[in-house]
Design an enzyme around this catalytic site. Sequence first.
Site, PDB file in Angstrom:
ATOM      1  CB  CYS A  69      56.190 -56.124 -21.937  1.00 48.38           C
ATOM      2  SG  CYS A  69      54.852 -57.299 -21.734  1.00 48.38           S
ATOM      3  CB  CYS A 115      53.434 -56.705 -24.559  1.00 47.59           C
ATOM      4  SG  CYS A 115      53.256 -56.516 -22.801  1.00 47.59           S
ATOM      5  CG  ASP A 116      56.278 -55.378 -27.170  1.00 49.14           C
ATOM      6  OD1 ASP A 116      55.087 -55.222 -27.488  1.00 49.14           O
ATOM      7  OD2 ASP A 116      56.915 -54.555 -26.481  1.00 49.14           O
TER       8      ASP A 116
END
Length: 302
Positions: free
Chosen positions: A131, A134-135
């Site tokens: 992701c 997200c990261d």
Amino acid sequence: MKTDIAIIGAGTAGMSAAIYAKRAGKDVLMFEGYMPGGQIVVTPEVDNYPALGKVSGYDFAIGLFNQATELGTEMISANVSRITRKDGGFLVSYDGGEVEAKAIIIATGAKNRKLDVENEDKFTGYGVSYCATCDGAFFKGQTVAVVGGGNTAFEDAEVLASLCSKVYLIHRREGFRAEPEKVAKIKSLPNVEFILNAKVTELKGDDKLSGAVVEDVVSGEKREIALNGIFVAVGQTPSTDVFEGLVKRDNAGYIIAGEDCIAAEGVFVAGDCRTKKVRQLVTAAADGSVAALAASEYCSRD
Ligand code: NAP
């Protein structure tokens, strides 16, 4: 506990189904094992949902959730472990209890496919991610790779190119599933380098990822590239194992149903876990409405 319709999964399909079933006057209980929203929560921007213009995936999901719960949808945060037929209806078993339902809507979507190479699990969270939204921020100013040639890979590459000094896009052939517009945009970015006709065969590192071995599928030649992070965007597999025996699935695990969303008597299926050609937000929402209206009609039969 009893309900008219149990919806398994609170992504776009499940929440759209809840909205339609509540508006049809049914009691609705929705199960979600992780968090409401499904895949769309981590999509940076939705720009192809008719009439909405540009909206973040998070805001889209929150809007759906609020609409479903304000109409009276009840939520249970738990994984469903089994569904069996009982007295003309269904018994839904989950971590923490059981619920009787007249009809079931399966809307469990799909989860990220892995590369299936050595060290992938070991380095997940230590350089391997599924992701970018997200990261991605953890890799600011660093060198990363995205693997895949679909819309997700190209959206990930765009997010990462805005944060990282260098982004490799590694894909196993020369053609892409991604929309041409997305491909053109990424091709225009100076810090993105394409490695095509290539597959990742090995992930390198000690405690965390430090590189990947990439094999040219035409020549068989291998080379190692230094990387701080690798983002895997090679598609999804449907989350349907728990429904084995209740419905029919195809070889890839998708629940077999047509546009009427009917999977078996009293069982309806909506969204990405159904056999279909186009998996988009708009088709997930459409499935949700079709499944909910069919399930509502089924519950009202004599
Ligand atoms: P996808 O379209 O299925 O693409 C998966 C990509 O990964 C393909 O390029 C595939 O290569 C490659 N791949 C599959 N298995 C692989 C393996 N083992 N090793 C290396 N590469 C592998 O998946 P997605 O991009 O996640 O998209 C899923 C669905 O969501 C699609 O319908 C997509 O259009 C939709 N989506 C839409 C949007 C949007 O409209 N904004 C955003 C994201 C996703 P091949 O092409 O060679 O098979």
